[in-house]
Design a protein around this motif. Structure first.
Motif, mmCIF file in Angstrom:
data_model
loop_
_atom_site.group_PDB
_atom_site.id
_atom_site.type_symbol
_atom_site.label_atom_id
_atom_site.label_comp_id
_atom_site.label_asym_id
_atom_site.label_seq_id
_atom_site.Cartn_x
_atom_site.Cartn_y
_atom_site.Cartn_z
ATOM 1 N N SER A 227 0.835 -1.202 0.000
ATOM 2 C CA SER A 227 0.000 0.000 0.000
ATOM 3 C C SER A 227 0.871 1.254 0.000
ATOM 4 C CB SER A 227 -0.896 0.041 1.239
ATOM 5 O OG SER A 227 -1.753 -1.044 1.252
ATOM 6 N N VAL B 162 3.982 1.479 -1.202
ATOM 7 C CA VAL B 162 4.580 1.595 -2.540
ATOM 8 C C VAL B 162 3.561 2.192 -3.508
ATOM 9 C CG1 VAL B 162 5.609 0.344 -4.475
ATOM 10 C CG2 VAL B 162 6.127 -0.349 -2.127
ATOM 11 N N ALA B 163 2.295 1.695 -3.411
ATOM 12 C CA ALA B 163 1.238 2.188 -4.302
ATOM 13 C C ALA B 163 0.973 3.664 -4.065
ATOM 14 C CB ALA B 163 -0.043 1.376 -4.091
ATOM 15 N N ARG C 290 3.642 5.575 -5.880
ATOM 16 C CA ARG C 290 3.430 5.544 -7.337
ATOM 17 C C ARG C 290 2.128 6.229 -7.722
ATOM 18 N NH1 ARG C 290 5.950 0.218 -9.114
ATOM 19 N NH2 ARG C 290 7.902 0.346 -7.992
ATOM 20 N N ASN C 291 1.393 6.690 -6.727
ATOM 21 C CA ASN C 291 0.125 7.389 -6.943
ATOM 22 C C ASN C 291 -0.883 6.557 -7.733
ATOM 23 O OD1 ASN C 291 -1.640 9.432 -6.622
ATOM 24 N ND2 ASN C 291 -0.584 10.916 -7.923
ATOM 25 N N VAL C 292 -1.025 5.284 -7.382
ATOM 26 C CA VAL C 292 -1.982 4.440 -8.101
ATOM 27 C C VAL C 292 -3.214 4.098 -7.260
ATOM 28 C CG1 VAL C 292 -0.334 3.426 -9.701
ATOM 29 C CG2 VAL C 292 -0.694 2.333 -7.498
ATOM 30 N N HIS C 293 -3.301 4.613 -6.033
ATOM 31 C CA HIS C 293 -4.491 4.311 -5.226
ATOM 32 C C HIS C 293 -5.729 4.936 -5.847
ATOM 33 C CE1 HIS C 293 -2.989 1.941 -2.005
ATOM 34 N NE2 HIS C 293 -2.042 2.807 -1.707
ATOM 35 N N ALA C 294 -6.824 4.184 -5.819
ATOM 36 C CA ALA C 294 -8.072 4.660 -6.411
ATOM 37 C C ALA C 294 -8.573 5.894 -5.664
ATOM 38 C CB ALA C 294 -9.117 3.555 -6.356
ATOM 39 N N ALA C 295 -8.959 6.927 -6.423
ATOM 40 C CA ALA C 295 -9.493 8.155 -5.832
ATOM 41 C C ALA C 295 -10.429 8.784 -6.848
ATOM 42 C CB ALA C 295 -8.369 9.124 -5.475
ATOM 43 N N ASP D 66 -0.047 13.133 -12.737
ATOM 44 C CA ASP D 66 0.312 11.763 -12.381
ATOM 45 C C ASP D 66 -0.913 10.935 -12.037
ATOM 46 O OD1 ASP D 66 1.683 13.112 -9.292
ATOM 47 O OD2 ASP D 66 -0.261 13.319 -10.241
ATOM 48 N N GLY D 67 -0.692 9.665 -11.777
ATOM 49 C CA GLY D 67 -1.789 8.786 -11.372
ATOM 50 C C GLY D 67 -2.796 8.626 -12.488
ATOM 51 N N GLN D 68 -4.044 8.456 -12.117
ATOM 52 C CA GLN D 68 -5.049 8.256 -13.152
ATOM 53 C C GLN D 68 -5.543 9.591 -13.615
ATOM 54 O OE1 GLN D 68 -8.515 6.296 -11.708
ATOM 55 N NE2 GLN D 68 -7.987 6.524 -9.599
ATOM 56 N N ILE E 49 -9.706 6.538 -1.835
ATOM 57 C CA ILE E 49 -10.966 6.024 -1.287
ATOM 58 C C ILE E 49 -10.712 5.298 0.036
ATOM 59 C CG2 ILE E 49 -12.811 4.350 -1.714
ATOM 60 C CD1 ILE E 49 -12.631 5.166 -4.677
ATOM 61 N N LEU F 54 1.056 -4.401 -6.734
ATOM 62 C CA LEU F 54 0.437 -3.068 -6.674
ATOM 63 C C LEU F 54 -1.079 -3.156 -6.827
ATOM 64 C CD1 LEU F 54 2.839 -0.680 -8.599
ATOM 65 C CD2 LEU F 54 2.439 -0.835 -6.147
ATOM 66 N N ALA G 141 -2.578 -4.541 -3.734
ATOM 67 C CA ALA G 141 -2.512 -3.590 -2.621
ATOM 68 C C ALA G 141 -3.605 -2.534 -2.762
ATOM 69 C CB ALA G 141 -1.134 -2.924 -2.559
#
Lengths: 166, 423
Positions: free
Chosen positions: A63, A65-66, A69-74, A164-166, B20, B271, B274
């Motif tokens: 989490s 690392v994610a 990398r800015n890949v967490h869902a938002a 960055d990210g999505q 989220i 990833l 996670a």
């Protein structure tokens, strides 16, 4: 500044390698449980338990690392329609609030880890502190990477703020 | 007071683009503080969600999908689909759609399916004169079957949240996935009739046989997984582990999988897992807190009184989830809203398996609708067509998907026939 970035890059790489190695171990143990269940027709308890504990650590560290990398869902659709100044304020605000959350759980997680120290896991017979420790350690890395993110969100030019990210 | 704090802070945090998982976690923490509950409960709940063997199916199915898309297997599946339908009107569009459905049976996510099949189909479709805009729309829409045809990450999450058998959910997803695939094939034929596209030549039965043999090992994998699960040989988690092993073996047999690819596949799967689990864990705290405050029960009672019966209730659920799917990640939505919508569905006597399929189809459609459809982003990255342009072309596909959704919602045998046959 460059030194800090290098240090964080190295931290991220280390975490990422640890996660991959845990995943590989989970896979090997998983194959072992399936094979054992076929051969001796009863599953061994300790690999199944170890897989779950490795999974917990992999997700805690993964989490972080994610986050880097800015890949967490938002949900970015509202922020991306804001004018530049409130947009920056919203993003910095959300990252700071994230740090508050991680810090609260970090403290609660340390208390919890100390409390469960005498408990012993059923199959591996190790202290449950080894398992629960994943929570505070993961939170510590999330805070570390969030601090870097705030610094970047404060400095980055308007155009790159959402690039960055999505 | 507690309810207002939890939901108010949750919505506010999501609007300012907090992840989220953070929005769910922090709003729950605020609720706990107001209620005077020790935060150690939150730390414990975060971890106990993870400590589950059925959930382990998720990282392993994600990993299997990553290995399958690096191992040259998507190309073999595309070639086989090409020998079957490539010579028809709009042949390559049909190949993209059929190939995606084949790949969906190896992978549990829409994103992986679009990336794998889109990456292979983009160049040949452009060569044959398809507008890039149409290519992008077709590969994005075709990815919808990824989370409906088993294995499916959404169905695993739904099963873990509700306790419904994941094996039954997988079986129930098969026919709806095929219905969606066929309806999109029909639309593709209709839409490409006037495009003046050069056809590819029919390769004959020998062509079909040759490409089938080349694709045999990847095609065998879903057969092994599904028959293993229903034959009672594997649990879904064990099937996921076997799928990874199978992917590795096939990748090395074909000599198309290098160690570097493998490391990357593991890294990507870490990833993706996670991201899903971070949300799942925070949602574990959130679901626990709202349940002890009786919130799902009150929402259920309210929805039940508004809807009055299952038909209207399902319609409201569909509208609501389609809206949610437009703005929220599908895995997050299934975790958050299942615990809220499920009790009312049960009180109306809706089949729990059918309800799971309805939820998944809704949220899968959300992956191709603007502004936050993840399939659109990936299709756009592959084809270099801006999202606004894909959106203008993809509407007919979304229309067809909505018709499929209505059929699946109000004609239960589509989902339940196979479950009753084998159950």
């Amino acid at each position: 500044m460059q030194v800090i970035k290098k240090f964080l890059d190295l931290t991220e790489l280390t975490l990422s390698v640890v996660c991959v190695l845990s995943f590989v171990a989970m896979f090997v143990l998983g194959i072992a449980t399936v094979v054992f269940r076929f051969i001796i027709e009863s599953s061994l308890a300790f690999p199944a338990e170890l897989i779950r504990y490795l999974f917990i650590w992999m997700i805690s560290l993964g989490s972080a690392v994610a986050l880097r990398r800015n890949v967490h869902a938002a949900i970015g659709v509202v922020v991306s329609h804001l004018p530049a100044v409130p947009r920056r304020a919203a993003l910095v605000g959300s990252t700071l609030l994230g740090i508050v959350f991680f810090a609260l759980i970090l403290v609660a997680g340390i208390k919890l880890t100390m409390r469960v120290q005498p408990q012993i896991s059923p199959a591996l017979e190790i202290s449950m502190a080894w398992v629960y420790g994943a929570v505070p350690v993961g939170m510590a890395f999330l805070i570390l990477f969030s601090l870097e993110l705030v610094a970047r969100q404060l400095k980055a030019p308007d155009a790159e703020l959402l690039a960055d990210g999505q | 007071m507690v309810t207002a704090t939890i939901f108010g802070s949750l919505i506010l945090l999501m609007l300012i683009r907090a992840p989220i998982a953070v929005a769910l976690g922090l709003s729950s923490v605020l609720g706990l503080i107001i209620s005077g509950i020790d935060l150690q409960i939150a730390a414990q709940r975060l971890l106990s969600t993870n400590n589950s063997f059925p959930l382990l199916a998720i990282p392993f199915f994600i990993l299997a999908g990553e290995i399958m898309s690096t191992g040259g297997m998507s190309r073999r599946l595309v070639n086989f689909a090409g020998s079957l339908v490539g010579h028809l009107t709009g042949g390559l569009g049909a190949v993209a759609i059929l190939g995606s459905s084949f790949f969906a049976a190896l992978s549990g996510s829409n994103a992986a399916t679009v990336a794998a099949i889109g990456g292979v189909m983009n160049a040949p479709m452009e060569e044959k004169g398809y507008r890039p805009q149409y290519t992008a729309a077709a590969i994005a829409a075709a990815g919808v079957t990824g989370m409906i045809i088993p294995p499916s990450i959404l169905l695993i999450l739904y099963g873990v949240v509700t306790g419904v058998s994941i094996a039954d959910l997988f079986l129930a997803g098969l026919l709806p996935g095929i219905v969606i695939c066929l309806s999109m094939l029909a639309l593709n034929w209709f839409m490409t009739r006037r495009e003046g596209i050069e056809k590819t030549e029919f390769q004959g039965l020998t062509g079909i046989w040759d490409s089938f043999r080349a694709a045999f090992l990847p095609l065998l994998m879903p057969v092994i997984i599904l028959s293993g699960i229903y034959g009672g040989v594997f649990t879904p988690t064990e099937a996921a582990i076997v799928a990874v092993l199978y992917g590795l073996i096939v990748g090395f047999i074909y000599r198309e999988l290098t160690l570097k690819d493998l490391y990357k596949a593991f890294q990507k799967a870490v990833l993706s897992s996670a991201v899903v689990m971070f949300i799942m864990n925070s949602a574990g705290v959130f679901a626990w807190l709202i349940t002890i405050n009786q919130i799902p029960q009150s929402i259920s009672a309210y929805l039940a009184s508004v809807a009055g019966g299952p038909i209207l209730y399902l319609l409201l659920v569909n509208i609501f989830l389609l809206f949610v799917g437009c703005i929220m990640n599908a895995a997050a939505a299934v975790v958050i809203f299942t615990s809220i919508l499920y009790p009312a569905a049960m009180s109306f006597g809706i089949d729990p398996i059918l309800f799971g399929i309805i939820v998944s189809v809704n949220l899968s459609i959300g992956t191709v609708t603007p502004p936050l459809g993840v399939d659109l982003f990936i299709a756009s990255a592959i084809t270099k067509v801006p999202i606004e342009k894909i959106v203008t072309t993809i509407w007919p596909y979304i229309g067809v998907l909505l018709i499929d959704l209505l059929i699946i919602t109000y004609f239960p045998p589509v989902s339940l026939f196979l479950v009753q046959l084998f159950g």
